[in-house]
Design a protein around this motif. Structure first.
Motif, PDB file in Angstrom:
ATOM      1  N   ARG A  50       0.843  -1.219   0.000  1.00 21.73           N
ATOM      2  CA  ARG A  50       0.000   0.000   0.000  1.00 21.73           C
ATOM      3  C   ARG A  50       0.868   1.256   0.000  1.00 21.73           C
ATOM      4  NH1 ARG A  50      -3.162  -3.247   3.590  1.00 21.73           N
ATOM      5  NH2 ARG A  50      -2.109  -2.314   5.403  1.00 21.73           N
ATOM      6  N   THR A  51       1.973   1.214   0.736  1.00 22.55           N
ATOM      7  CA  THR A  51       2.877   2.376   0.785  1.00 22.55           C
ATOM      8  C   THR A  51       3.500   2.623  -0.585  1.00 22.55           C
ATOM      9  OG1 THR A  51       3.367   1.927   3.110  1.00 22.55           O
ATOM     10  CG2 THR A  51       4.894   3.368   1.915  1.00 22.55           C
ATOM     11  N   ILE A  52       3.907   1.550  -1.251  1.00 25.10           N
ATOM     12  CA  ILE A  52       4.484   1.703  -2.589  1.00 25.10           C
ATOM     13  C   ILE A  52       3.454   2.301  -3.548  1.00 25.10           C
ATOM     14  CG2 ILE A  52       5.451   0.460  -4.577  1.00 25.10           C
ATOM     15  CD1 ILE A  52       6.613  -1.548  -2.542  1.00 25.10           C
ATOM     16  N   GLU A  53       2.200   1.893  -3.428  1.00 19.38           N
ATOM     17  CA  GLU A  53       1.145   2.469  -4.265  1.00 19.38           C
ATOM     18  C   GLU A  53       1.002   3.963  -4.014  1.00 19.38           C
ATOM     19  OE1 GLU A  53      -2.286   0.142  -3.413  1.00 19.38           O
ATOM     20  OE2 GLU A  53      -1.670  -1.543  -4.688  1.00 19.38           O
ATOM     21  N   ARG A  54       1.135   4.373  -2.732  1.00 25.83           N
ATOM     22  CA  ARG A  54       1.070   5.818  -2.429  1.00 25.83           C
ATOM     23  C   ARG A  54       2.277   6.545  -3.005  1.00 25.83           C
ATOM     24  NH1 ARG A  54      -0.294   4.052   2.794  1.00 25.83           N
ATOM     25  NH2 ARG A  54       1.723   4.773   3.616  1.00 25.83           N
ATOM     26  N   PHE A  55       3.424   5.865  -3.040  1.00 24.54           N
ATOM     27  CA  PHE A  55       4.652   6.470  -3.569  1.00 24.54           C
ATOM     28  C   PHE A  55       4.628   6.579  -5.094  1.00 24.54           C
ATOM     29  CE2 PHE A  55       7.763   5.078   0.052  1.00 24.54           C
ATOM     30  CZ  PHE A  55       7.142   5.970   0.913  1.00 24.54           C
ATOM     31  N   THR A  56       3.750   5.817  -5.751  1.00 32.36           N
ATOM     32  CA  THR A  56       3.814   5.672  -7.202  1.00 32.36           C
ATOM     33  C   THR A  56       3.807   6.996  -7.966  1.00 32.36           C
ATOM     34  OG1 THR A  56       2.909   3.428  -7.199  1.00 32.36           O
ATOM     35  CG2 THR A  56       2.664   4.700  -9.231  1.00 32.36           C
TER      36      THR A  56
END
Length: 235
Positions: A50-56
């Protein structure tokens, strides 16, 4: 550190996730054409995703792909020409005939493949390291003389992350990757190191000296340096 995992994301492509005991937060950056993530050991994997998705969105804005095509890349003192060759169709070859360097890509290779890009970049770097003293140092010495600065000695160093270094004894080393930079950014790095002859720390005094050596353009050149799109894959 436990074994890294590779995960595919719709926009980012392959993401490498490494788990580390010595970190308390997630960090992500582009490295060799893929996103490399460091995450705390033991962190919930779904939370990491989920964090990586926010970082995308931010990662996509920072993406700086290196693309190679047949043609020339011209830099002060040397021109790199990329062309196809059929003698060794599965290899990338390199040669120098100053002021020209040739990168010859086998006809069976896809220049969009990351491994081929890495091979091209490695050969370009190998050539740049070989010619860096002839390409970079005459201009650096000339600029220093114009600015009435006298380093004890000049040299070339390896490495991509540190572009220049000035020792306490006044010896300045420039990274060979400056070969791939426009002249104004090469000169900025030189001025930065010349300023260290008077002030070793990055104090207000240092920045004032550097700005004066750059004719008041230090902030502008620093922005250009940060935004510069390298024609190599920096390690």
């Amino acid at each position: 550190m436990s074994e890294a995992k590779l995960v595919e994301f719709p926009d980012l492509g392959t993401v490498r996730i490494a788990f580390r005991n010595n970190t308390s937060r997630i960090s992500a950056r582009w490295k060799d054409g893929i996103v490399s993530v460091s995450a705390p050991a033991g962190m919930d994997f779904n939370e990491i995703l989920r964090t990586i998705e926010r970082f995308t969105p931010r990662l996509m804005s920072l993406r700086k792909d290196v693309t190679y095509r047949e043609g020339v890349m011209e830099f002060e003192g040397i021109t790199f020409e990329i062309r196809r060759q059929s003698v060794c169709p599965g290899k990338v070859l390199g040669s120098i005939m100053m002021p020209r360097a040739f990168i010859e890509v086998g006809v069976s290779l896809d220049m969009d493949d990351i491994d081929v890009k890495r091979a091209i970049s490695r050969i370009m770097c190998r050539i740049a390291l070989k010619v860096a003293d002839k390409v970079l140092l005459p201009g650096a010495r000339k600029l220093a003389a114009e600015l009435n600065r006298r380093p004890a000695e000049w040299g070339i160093m390896r490495g991509h992350s540190t572009l220049g270094r000035c020792s306490g004894s006044g010896v300045i080393h420039l990274s060979y990757v400056l070969v791939f930079m426009p002249q104004e950014l090469r000169d900025y790095i030189v001025c930065h190191e010349l300023a260290h002859l008077e002030e070793m720390s990055h104090s207000k005094r240092f920045h004032a000296i550097c700005d004066k050596l750059c004719s008041g353009r230090a902030a502008e050149l620093e922005r250009k340096l940060k935004a510069y799109r390298w024609p190599i894959i920096k390690m």
